[in-house]
Design a protein around this motif. Structure first.
Motif, short mmCIF file in Angstrom:
data_model
loop_
_atom_site.label_atom_id
_atom_site.label_comp_id
_atom_site.label_asym_id
_atom_site.label_seq_id
_atom_site.Cartn_x
_atom_site.Cartn_y
_atom_site.Cartn_z
N LYS A 141 0.84 -1.21 0.00
CA LYS A 141 0.00 0.00 0.00
C LYS A 141 0.87 1.26 0.00
CE LYS A 141 -3.76 2.05 2.72
NZ LYS A 141 -3.21 3.06 3.63
N LYS A 142 1.87 1.29 0.89
CA LYS A 142 2.76 2.45 0.99
C LYS A 142 3.52 2.67 -0.32
CE LYS A 142 2.29 3.70 5.39
NZ LYS A 142 1.62 4.96 5.69
N ALA A 143 3.97 1.56 -0.90
CA ALA A 143 4.74 1.66 -2.16
C ALA A 143 3.85 2.22 -3.27
CB ALA A 143 5.30 0.29 -2.54
N MET A 183 12.39 1.22 -1.96
CA MET A 183 12.84 1.49 -0.59
C MET A 183 11.67 1.76 0.36
SD MET A 183 16.37 3.19 -1.65
CE MET A 183 16.11 4.81 -1.06
N THR A 184 10.60 2.33 -0.18
CA THR A 184 9.41 2.60 0.63
C THR A 184 8.83 1.29 1.19
OG1 THR A 184 8.92 4.52 -0.73
CG2 THR A 184 7.12 3.67 0.61
N ALA A 185 8.70 0.30 0.32
CA ALA A 185 8.17 -1.00 0.75
C ALA A 185 9.16 -1.69 1.69
CB ALA A 185 7.90 -1.88 -0.47
N ARG A 186 10.44 -1.59 1.32
CA ARG A 186 11.48 -2.28 2.10
C ARG A 186 11.53 -1.73 3.54
NH1 ARG A 186 14.50 -5.86 -0.50
NH2 ARG A 186 13.80 -5.08 -2.52
N VAL A 219 3.95 -4.30 -8.24
CA VAL A 219 4.41 -3.96 -6.89
C VAL A 219 4.18 -5.22 -6.07
CG1 VAL A 219 4.12 -2.43 -4.92
CG2 VAL A 219 3.78 -1.55 -7.24
N GLU A 220 5.28 -5.90 -5.70
CA GLU A 220 5.15 -7.23 -5.11
C GLU A 220 6.11 -7.49 -3.96
OE1 GLU A 220 6.63 -10.45 -7.70
OE2 GLU A 220 6.75 -9.00 -9.32
N PRO A 221 5.86 -6.81 -2.83
CA PRO A 221 6.69 -7.11 -1.66
C PRO A 221 6.39 -8.52 -1.14
CG PRO A 221 4.84 -5.71 -1.05
CD PRO A 221 4.81 -5.83 -2.55
#
Ligand code: ZN
Ligand code: ZN
Length: 351
Positions: free
Chosen positions: A251-253, A268-271, A317-319
């Protein structure tokens, strides 16, 4: 022929190539709208020529608009044919990609390796930004993938085999109009979820297992990519917590995506979300990749990516968090970069 004109413009800026010689099959489809040609010569000036073998010649003539179609007969040397047609002694040729044997044959035909230069980057940059028609096709491929995921969700229960879930999902996509899968469907359960690309098992799903489903559809050569992770039966608190962290990271990413943002910042946002939750060591791959004619293309969302996002990019987008021996969670959507931010193309149903 806007795509070809865009490449001509890019070539003009470089100011050194007489022609672009295209061999990569996705690039050939990109410029011709046709699958099954052998090569395409795009000269700086004048008409472009698509080289097609006898097997696909009639179909190419019927379907391809705005290009010369040249038959390459059986036994004919493709590279010599291209070189003869290109003419122009002393000219330099841009090439996208070629196997080493073909490269040598082409070099011989044009009179030396120094006349060839790999310039695949010019096409990579063009393909990164999708036009309205491409977006429409990807949108449709995403809808079909959603139908497959919906079916996977309905099929997952304690006692079902992984391959049965994959088969039902693929069947549902076919019925929804898929031309084929975008890549081999992944259904991984239990501890196998800890392997991000597990495909070889055929476990029977057990009570409390994580079940990760990663699938995509193809619609007129364009692809989609979605992952969901479910729990069979009752989930544990730890499972719920991991799922929540991955969901928040995604969501943040996605919220961070807009034109002008560096792709590595989105990664980096997701990480950061995953690191702050204490799982930093277990997010072992890039955040995402471009999707289009290929399921992995530019731009790349990774910590060392040099791509900057633009409107018209389509990326995943796949954390994920993968805990060895325990299992893992990945949540993936295909996302369109818009003028104002991002639009999720997959994920029509809540999870
Ligand atoms: Zn995927
Ligand atoms: Zn992916």
């Amino acid at each position: 022929m806007t795509k070809i004109n865009n490449l001509k413009q890019a070539m003009q800026k470089e100011d050194k190539y007489q022609s672009f010689l295209v061999f990569n099959s996705a690039n050939l489809t990109y410029f011709s709208g046709f699958q099954g040609s052998m090569a395409l010569r795009i000269p700086l000036e004048g008409e472009s020529t698509l080289f097609v073998s006898a097997v696909n010649f009639e179909q190419a003539k019927a379907e391809v608009k705005g290009l010369n179609i040249q038959l390459v007969k059986r036994g004919e040397n493709l590279m010599e044919t291209i070189a003869n047609q290109a003419g122009a002694l002393g000219a330099k040729f841009a090439v996208d990609s070629l196997g080493i044997e073909s490269w040598r044959a082409l070099a011989k035909a044009v009179g030396g390796e120094e006349k060839l230069e790999v310039a695949s980057n010019l096409i990579r940059e063009l393909r990164k930004v999708k036009d309205q028609q491409e977006i429409q096709l990807i949108r449709q491929a995403c809808k079909i993938a959603d139908a497959g995921m919906q079916k996977a969700k309905e099929t997952i229960r304690v006692g079902v085999r992984e391959k049965e879930v994959a088969a039902e999902a693929e069947y549902a996509m076919r019925k929804a109009g898929s031309d084929g899968v975008a890549f081999d469907t992944i259904v991984a359960s239990g501890f196998c979820c800890a392997f991000p690309h597990s495909t070889f098992q055929d476990r029977t799903v057990k009570e409390g297992d994580f079940v990760m489903v990663d699938l995509g559809a193809t619609h007129r050569f364009y692809r989609s990519d979605i992952t969901r992770t479910f729990v069979a039966g009752k989930g544990s608190e730890k499972q719920k917590r991991i799922h929540e962290v991955v969901k928040l990271a995604q969501k943040k990413a996605i919220e961070h995506i807009k034109p002008g943002v560096a792709a590595k910042e989105v990664d980096m946002t997701a990480r950061r979300v995953i690191e702050e939750a204490g799982f930093g060591d277990f997010f072992v791959h890039n955040l995402g990749h471009g999707v289009g004619l290929e399921v992995h293309e530019a731009p790349i969302l990774s910590t060392d990516s040099k791509d900057v996002l633009e409107a018209g990019n389509v990326v995943t987008v796949e954390p994920g968090i993968y805990l060895p021996g325990f299992g893992g969670v990945r949540i993936e959507d295909t996302v369109l970069v818009t003028e104002g931010g991002a639009e999720r193309l997959t994920g029509a149903f809540a999870f």
